[in-house]
Design an enzyme around this catalytic site. Structure first.
Site, PDB file in Angstrom:
ATOM      1  N   SER A   1       0.829  -1.203   0.000  1.00 17.52           N
ATOM      2  CA  SER A   1       0.000   0.000   0.000  1.00 17.52           C
ATOM      3  C   SER A   1       0.861   1.249   0.000  1.00 17.52           C
ATOM      4  CB  SER A   1      -0.898   0.012   1.237  1.00 17.52           C
ATOM      5  OG  SER A   1      -1.582   1.239   1.358  1.00 17.52           O
TER       6      SER A   1
ATOM      7  N   TYR B   1      -2.682   0.369   9.905  1.00 18.37           N
ATOM      8  CA  TYR B   1      -2.754  -0.341   8.622  1.00 18.37           C
ATOM      9  C   TYR B   1      -1.466  -0.139   7.817  1.00 18.37           C
ATOM     10  CZ  TYR B   1      -3.804  -1.217   3.736  1.00 18.37           C
ATOM     11  OH  TYR B   1      -3.736  -1.648   2.436  1.00 18.37           O
TER      12      TYR B   1
ATOM     13  N   LYS C   1       1.457  -3.007   6.796  1.00 22.42           N
ATOM     14  CA  LYS C   1       1.914  -3.290   5.436  1.00 22.42           C
ATOM     15  C   LYS C   1       3.432  -3.149   5.328  1.00 22.42           C
ATOM     16  CE  LYS C   1      -1.646  -4.416   2.912  1.00 22.42           C
ATOM     17  NZ  LYS C   1      -1.697  -5.695   2.166  1.00 22.42           N
TER      18      LYS C   1
END
Length: 325
Positions: A117, A141, A145
């Site tokens: 991402s 998040y 990643k």
């Protein structure tokens, strides 16, 4: 040549499954259906229902289907929600990736395309994000990643001298939109396109989360890239790994320009023919002002480019959602 797609019953994964099949690579899907849909998996494609946290299940799938490589998408992908659910986010994205790598090593599977991402960059202070920019994630998040990328890198180093040395790349992107198949559409309760579509279908006014960002029109700016282009890049990366060509550890799948949320809203009104003035809601936690990436390395190695205009992105997504009604 068989490729396992974790999260292959999801919106992006289902498009990658179709792109693999179109390129002559046999797809196999592992998905726990926590956000995916069994109906998104094409007829005839093997589907193993289960979590990537179940290492034994994943290893059996790798062995039973004689898998040569993995495209890893499964995970919890909502940046804003991850601020409230960090432990869940880390369990799914970090522990899940670790368990997958362990299963791959046991099954002698040595090719991996990791769906990462642009959230790993946090809030960059440069006009265009390049792959070597410092990583400063702004949410659990994004952090998860980045840790996933580290895990994969470290496993590649650890296995470099072995018979089945891990070869990999990570693809970093942000907002994936549109549809490349009328039977597959984005069902996320948090992504901008489906939120707007559902509001319009139900006769509600779409909302913009924050109009006080440090951007020209006050709404945050992102790369919006069509899901069919994202799927094609994953397949190109898989093919590059299979043929042993040199490959970068990470590629940005960026638009070079970016679009603001307000620009997306304007396109929504144009394409759907539904005139509306969006409501302004508070910001979501963890959302940076602007993330726009260059895609030069991916263009060089993966034939990456944006093949769709913003109106085409909206139209393809809207038509797929309408077809599902």
């Amino acid at each position: 040549m068989t490729w396992l797609v974790t999260g292959g019953a999801g919106y992006i994964g289902a498009h990658i499954v179709r792109a693999l099949d179109g390129a002559g690579l046999t797809p196999v899907v592992v998905d726990d259906l926590s956000s995916g849909h069994a109906g998104f998996v094409p007829e005839g494609v093997p589907f193993v229902r289960g979590s990537i946290l179940d290492r034994d299940l994943v290893e059996r799938a790798l062995r039973d289907h004689e898998v040569e490589g993995v495209i890893h998408l499964a995970g919890f992908k909502y940046a804003g929600v991850s601020v409230q659910r960090p432990l869940h986010t880390y369990a799914q994205n970090v522990e899940g990736t670790r368990a997958l790598l362990e299963a791959m090593q046991s099954a002698d599977v040595a090719n991996l395309v990791f769906s990462s991402s642009a959230a790993v960059y946090g809030t960059p202070d440069v006009p265009l994000v390049t792959e070597d920019l410092p990583k400063r994630p702004a949410s659990p998040y994004g952090e998860s990643k980045l840790i996933g990328e580290w895990l994969i890198r470290d496993q590649a180093i650890a296995t470099a001298a072995s018979e089945h040395a891990l070869r990999y790349t990570a693809l970093r992107y942000f907002n994936v939109v549109g549809s490349g198949d009328p039977t597959v559409y984005d069902t996320s309760p948090h992504n901008l396109f489906p939120l707007v579509f559902e509001a319009l279908i139900e006769g509600r006014t779409p909302r913009i989360n924050g109009d006080d960002y440090d951007t020209p029109d006050g709404t945050n700016v992102r790369d919006y890239v069509h899901v069919a282009d994202i799927a094609a890049a994953h397949v190109a990366a898989a093919q590059r790994l299979l043929t042993g060509q040199p490959i970068e550890p990470a590629y940005n799948l960026g638009s070079q320009n970016g679009l603001s949320v307000r620009e997306i809203m304007d396109a929504m009104a144009r394409v759907t023919g539904i005139d509306f003035t969006p409501e302004i809601a508070p910001r979501r936690p963890g959302d940076p002002d602007r993330i726009v990436a260059t895609g030069e390395l991916a263009a060089r190695d993966l034939d990456w480019k944006n093949r769709y205009t913003v109106d085409e992105m909206v139209r393809s997504g809207w038509e797929a959602r309408q077809a599902a009604r």
